[in-house]
Enzyme design. Structure first.
Site, PDB file in Angstrom:
ATOM      1  N   ASP A 486       0.821  -1.219   0.000  1.00  0.00           N
ATOM      2  CA  ASP A 486       0.000   0.000   0.000  1.00  0.00           C
ATOM      3  C   ASP A 486       0.856   1.271   0.000  1.00  0.00           C
ATOM      4  OD1 ASP A 486      -1.923  -1.907   0.194  1.00  0.00           O
ATOM      5  OD2 ASP A 486      -2.786  -1.222   2.067  1.00  0.00           O
ATOM      6  N   ASP A 513      -0.648  -4.469  -3.505  1.00  0.00           N
ATOM      7  CA  ASP A 513      -1.638  -3.399  -3.700  1.00  0.00           C
ATOM      8  C   ASP A 513      -0.993  -2.014  -3.558  1.00  0.00           C
ATOM      9  OD1 ASP A 513      -3.448  -5.532  -3.788  1.00  0.00           O
ATOM     10  OD2 ASP A 513      -3.994  -5.318  -1.677  1.00  0.00           O
ATOM     11  N   ARG A 575      -6.046  -6.412  -8.619  1.00  0.00           N
ATOM     12  CA  ARG A 575      -7.236  -7.116  -8.141  1.00  0.00           C
ATOM     13  C   ARG A 575      -8.261  -6.077  -7.706  1.00  0.00           C
ATOM     14  NH1 ARG A 575      -5.316  -9.886  -2.378  1.00  0.00           N
ATOM     15  NH2 ARG A 575      -4.307  -8.052  -1.452  1.00  0.00           N
ATOM     16  N   TRP A 577     -10.663  -4.069  -5.361  1.00  0.00           N
ATOM     17  CA  TRP A 577     -10.848  -3.826  -3.929  1.00  0.00           C
ATOM     18  C   TRP A 577     -12.238  -3.257  -3.695  1.00  0.00           C
ATOM     19  CZ3 TRP A 577      -9.122   1.018  -0.930  1.00  0.00           C
ATOM     20  CH2 TRP A 577      -9.317   0.826   0.450  1.00  0.00           C
TER      21      TRP A 577
END
Length: 663
Positions: A486, A513, A575, A577
């Protein structure tokens, strides 16, 4: 008898900027012709005064320098009461004058205390019918980018019945008067009196008046003053009158359209009076009576100037002094002065559009500089961050828009803002090293990092954000974002609120991510590094978008390069979220015209928290490189669709925002 008198210019100096080269072209176009025969000027020194700097030069830069209100809060004033309040305050202030402030009663003083910067917003800040007055003992004042005008009393041409100057100062020190326009006042335009010291007067216009610039009114030879790049036009005398100045350095000033009333004595250009030592160089006099003169007790050295259609006294006597014994400077060629000074003197929109706060020096930390920006700030404030590592968090709250964070090093890696908080201490908001909640924020030439060490805490997957944005119209240019999970979150205040972020010529690294959120985000001409976590099969995910279903534009990565040291086929492009299981957060990601490494999986999109990647809006277009193979699990955008998924489509919105057009 009117005649043309000229001095030879110094030779070409290596490193003269493109502005001078351009202006010399203008000079040629003006047809000034040959300079003529005369003594050679001394070679030009090596340092030029920057026309746009917010730092004082010349004598005002000595003995600790002149910084004005640096370190204080920034305020914007639109009325006399507010201007008077902040100008006279004991604490430092940067005071922005927006629009015209009419002073009453007519001719009244606005008292300016120590440690103040007064600067016009844009090029329209004005003080009308009033005077800025610096009382004895005042120190460290900057007055820039203002028009001060119209306290003239009809019939009082000699200023004998009123004393309504534009600026008057008595026994002060460290004052910089820069890029102002003074016109049509009641007595003098600028009076620098009674042993004032360390003064610089630069890039101003003195116009439509009898007495322009007076210095002295004292028996003591103490004043040190630099006067450069000023335009004296439509004035009669005191251009300047320098009485008992210890050192008066005049260069690159332009004198034209002198008021002529057949006065044989008091119509003149520059006068060294009393025991003044004056150096005058590379200036341009056009149609001036007595262009420069010196009392028998004064010393005046002139070199490198052009005199056209002048008459009367051209006094030179004594050795005066060498300004280079005090400071470095590089005068522009005298032939360039008319074009340079007419273009760059007086209020300039470029100067007034942005206040610069320096870290460190003016402010000890980046956060301290942010705190100095006024709430609801309507004009640009630049926070110039010097090279170094700043281990601290920074928060730009939503009520402080229009901030530019600018690293001043040679490279973005020279200036690093870093902290080491993981998400277990406050989630993404508490984790972020830098958090931008305001709109219209730009960051350039900086590195943002979260160096939380997962291994040292026996953790394998912990959020640790380098940057989180919530605001709209956020720009990152030549920036780096360093972290693991992140690293960069571009978000918005709510699911259905669209915020836009533009990232160009930058570097982003991470593993899980590490580019995520719901903001419409464009990453252009950048490098993305997918870090290996040591797995042979799954090392992470570049994106985790949570775009609102009503927003057709989520993430666009274009004309960029993805690099990785992860094993072949072990990294995902992204992906979907769905924060808190929100069904209307339908990721939209387009990666186009981008080089992909072998580390990217053949099936690069994957499910997340029970939500299928196939329900998201994941596509590619014309990618290349070993990781850009086309399979059934890699939706490709059609040419027709691609025409409506450009950088402009993602960013323009309804307000026509075009940050990409600045390049």
């Amino acid at each position: 008898m009117t005649h043309l008198h000229s001095k030879r210019l110094p030779g070409a100096v290596p490193g003269v900027g493109r502005t001078v080269a351009t202006v010399m072209g203008l000079v040629a176009a003006l047809g000034l012709g040959a300079i003529g025969e005369a003594k050679a000027a001394e070679p030009a020194p090596s340092v030029a005064a920057d026309r746009w700097t917010d730092r004082a030069h010349g004598f005002a830069s000595l003995a600790g320098g002149t910084t004005g209100g640096a370190g204080g809060k920034v305020v914007t004033v639109t009325d006399q009461a507010s201007l008077a309040k902040y100008a006279a305050a004991e604490e430092p202030y940067i005071i922005r004058v927006a629009g015209a402030i009419e002073v009453a009663p007519f001719g009244s003083d606005i008292v300016v205390g120590s440690d103040k910067t007064i600067i016009g917003v844009g090029d329209t800040g004005e003080i009308v019918h009033g005077e800025l007055h610096l009382n004895p003992g005042t120190s460290n004042v900057i007055i820039r980018n203002l028009t001060i005008r119209d306290s003239y009393v009809e019939g009082d041409w000699d200023g004998k019945t009123t004393d309504f100057d534009a600026i008057q100062m008595d026994t002060v020190d460290h004052v910089w008067i820069d890029h102002n326009r003074f016109t049509h006042m009641g007595d003098g335009l600028l009076d620098i009196r009674k042993d004032s010291q360390y003064i610089t007067v630069s890039h101003n216009q003195f116009t439509n008046h009898n007495k322009a610039l007076g210095i002295g009114w004292t028996p003591n030879a103490l004043t040190q003053i630099t006067i450069d790049h000023n335009w004296f036009t439509g004035t009669k005398q005191r251009n300047p009158s320098a009485d008992n100045c210890a050192y008066a350095h005049l260069y690159n000033n332009y004198f034209t359209d002198q008021v002529r009333d057949d006065d044989p004595v008091w119509t003149y250009g520059s006068w060294a009076r009393g025991r003044t030592r004056m150096v005058l160089e590379n200036s341009y006099y056009d149609g001036v009576q007595h262009p420069y003169q010196a009392d028998e007790t004064a010393e005046l050295v002139e070199r490198g100037s052009i005199l056209r259609n002048t008459s009367g006294r051209h006094d030179e006597r004594g050795d005066a002094f060498d300004p280079r014994d005090f400071y470095d400077y590089r005068p522009d060629p005298a032939a360039a002065v008319p074009a340079l000074v007419t273009r760059f003197s007086g209020p300039q929109k470029r100067i007034g559009d942005s206040v610069t706060l320096h870290v460190p020096g003016d402010y000890p930390t980046v956060q301290a500089a942010v705190d100095a920006v006024p709430k609801g700030n309507a004009s640009t404030v630049t926070i110039a961050v010097a090279p170094g590592t700043y281990r601290a968090k920074v928060h730009i709250p939503s009520n402080k828009p229009n901030i530019v964070l600018q690293g001043t090093g040679q490279d973005r890696s020279d200036t690093v803002i870093v902290y080491d908080t993981p998400a277990e201490y406050g989630g993404s908001t508490g984790s972020a090293t830098v958090r931008i909640d305001a709109n219209d924020v730009t960051a350039r030439n900086l590195t943002f990092s979260n160096d939380f060490d997962e291994a040292a805490h026996e953790l394998k997957a912990e959020q640790a954000l380098a940057m989180k944005t919530n605001g709209d119209r956020i720009v990152f240019e030549d920036t780096a974002f360093l972290g693991n999970q992140d690293t960069l979150m571009t978000n918005s205040p709510s699911l259905t609120t669209v915020s836009r972020v533009y990232i160009r010529d930058s570097y982003i690294e991470g593993d899980v991510d590490f580019v995520y959120g719901r903001a419409t985000t464009v990453i252009e001409r950048s490098m993305i590094r997918a870090l290996s976590r040591g797995s042979a099969t799954n090392n992470g995910y570049i994106t985790a978008a949570s775009t609102w279903t009503g927003n057709p534009y989520g993430f666009l990565i274009t004309d960029s390069k993805v690099v990785s040291d992860a094993p072949e086929g072990s990294f995902h492009l992204g992906r979907p979220w769905h924060p808190g299981g929100e069904p209307d957060a339908i990721a939209q990601v387009l990666i186009r015209n981008t080089e992909l490494p072998a580390a990217i999986k053949a099936s690069p999109w994957t499910d997340m928290s029970g939500f299928s990647w196939k329900d998201a809006r994941f596509t590619e277009y014309r990618n290349y490189g070993p990781g850009a193979v086309v399979t059934e699990d890699r939706p490709q955008m059609s040419d027709e669709e691609a025409r409506t998924h450009t950088v402009a489509d993602y960013l323009q919105g309804t307000d026509g925002w075009k940050p990409y057009a600045r390049h």
